[in-house]
Design an enzyme around this catalytic site. Structure first.
Site, PDB file in Angstrom:
ATOM      1  N   CYS A  34       4.434   1.836  -2.793  1.00  0.00           N
ATOM      2  CA  CYS A  34       4.568   0.446  -2.366  1.00  0.00           C
ATOM      3  C   CYS A  34       4.818  -0.468  -3.561  1.00  0.00           C
ATOM      4  O   CYS A  34       5.204  -1.623  -3.379  1.00  0.00           O
ATOM      5  CB  CYS A  34       3.326  -0.004  -1.609  1.00  0.00           C
ATOM      6  SG  CYS A  34       1.828   0.134  -2.572  1.00  0.00           S
ATOM      7  N   ASP A  36       2.617  -1.690  -5.537  1.00  0.00           N
ATOM      8  CA  ASP A  36       1.538  -2.650  -5.751  1.00  0.00           C
ATOM      9  C   ASP A  36       0.710  -2.283  -6.983  1.00  0.00           C
ATOM     10  O   ASP A  36       0.536  -1.109  -7.296  1.00  0.00           O
ATOM     11  CB  ASP A  36       0.646  -2.714  -4.509  1.00  0.00           C
ATOM     12  CG  ASP A  36       1.401  -3.301  -3.324  1.00  0.00           C
ATOM     13  OD1 ASP A  36       2.486  -3.868  -3.557  1.00  0.00           O
ATOM     14  OD2 ASP A  36       0.914  -3.191  -2.196  1.00  0.00           O
ATOM     15  N   CYS A  60      -0.235  -6.023  -1.480  1.00  0.00           N
ATOM     16  CA  CYS A  60      -0.317  -6.405  -0.069  1.00  0.00           C
ATOM     17  C   CYS A  60      -1.667  -7.048   0.245  1.00  0.00           C
ATOM     18  O   CYS A  60      -2.598  -7.004  -0.561  1.00  0.00           O
ATOM     19  CB  CYS A  60      -0.134  -5.163   0.792  1.00  0.00           C
ATOM     20  SG  CYS A  60      -1.568  -4.091   0.758  1.00  0.00           S
ATOM     21  N   CYS A 104      -4.591   1.374   0.066  1.00  0.00           N
ATOM     22  CA  CYS A 104      -4.809   0.110  -0.638  1.00  0.00           C
ATOM     23  C   CYS A 104      -6.247   0.044  -1.166  1.00  0.00           C
ATOM     24  O   CYS A 104      -6.495  -0.467  -2.264  1.00  0.00           O
ATOM     25  CB  CYS A 104      -4.531  -1.067   0.288  1.00  0.00           C
ATOM     26  SG  CYS A 104      -3.055  -0.839   1.302  1.00  0.00           S
TER      27      CYS A 104
HETATM   28 FE1  FES Z   1       0.434  -0.917  -1.407  1.00  0.00          FE
HETATM   29 FE2  FES Z   1      -1.318  -1.951   0.166  1.00  0.00          FE
HETATM   30  S1  FES Z   1       0.695  -1.425   0.686  1.00  0.00           S
HETATM   31  S2  FES Z   1      -1.578  -1.394  -1.898  1.00  0.00           S
END
Ligand code: FES
Length: 149
Positions: A34, A36, A60, A104
């Site tokens: 993702c 992140d 997110c 996450c």
């Molecule tokens: Fe990547 Fe939540 S979608 S940390």
């Protein structure tokens, strides 16, 4: 996707956002899938108590809510107690996360462990619980797994 009120509340109103000057330990982890990124700063006193903790999360809503909750759960605790914090405990404290969002909360657990490892290294401490820690700290690399449950 259905989010609990707690997830929404911590996302809208995250606790402990920011940085700590001269932190005792810093951990940064990322999820390649993702993209992140989460960074945790710890201020640990001479009795190994986490006096303060701050985070910065580029990610997110669930990652922000997980960081917020995780920092609340370890603030004022000993490093031993912080080491016991699992991503499941973070998710439970948030009244659950949707299954596809469990990774996450893994980011939050790993960011804390990575910050504790940094603290241990800076202080020449051996922390048994961190010996086998595998952290995906190179989030720009292609082969990192997503840790999805
Ligand atoms: Fe990547 Fe939540 S979608 S940390």
């Amino acid at each position: 996707m259905q989010y609990s009120d707690k997830v929404m509340e911590h996302f809208m109103n995250p606790r402990n956002v920011g940085e700590i000057d001269n932190p005792s330990g810093v951990g940064e982890v990322g999820n390649a899938k993702c993209g992140d990124i989460m960074k945790i700063y710890l201020d640990i006193d001479e009795n190994q108590i986490i006096k303060d903790v701050k985070f910065k999360t580029f990610g997110c809503g669930s990652a922000i809510a997980s960081s917020s909750m995780a920092t609340e759960l370890i603030k004022g605790k000993s490093i031993k107690e912080a080491l016991e914090l699992t991503n499941k405990a973070v998710a439970e404290a948030l009244d659950g996360l949707p299954p596809v969002k469990m990774h996450c909360s893994v980011l939050a657990e790993q960011a804390i462990k990575s910050a504790l490892l940094d603290y241990a290294k800076k202080n020449n401490l051996e922390i048994d619980e961190l010996k086998d820690l595998e952290i995906d700290d190179d989030h720009h690399h292609d082969e990192i797994s997503c840790h999805e449950e």
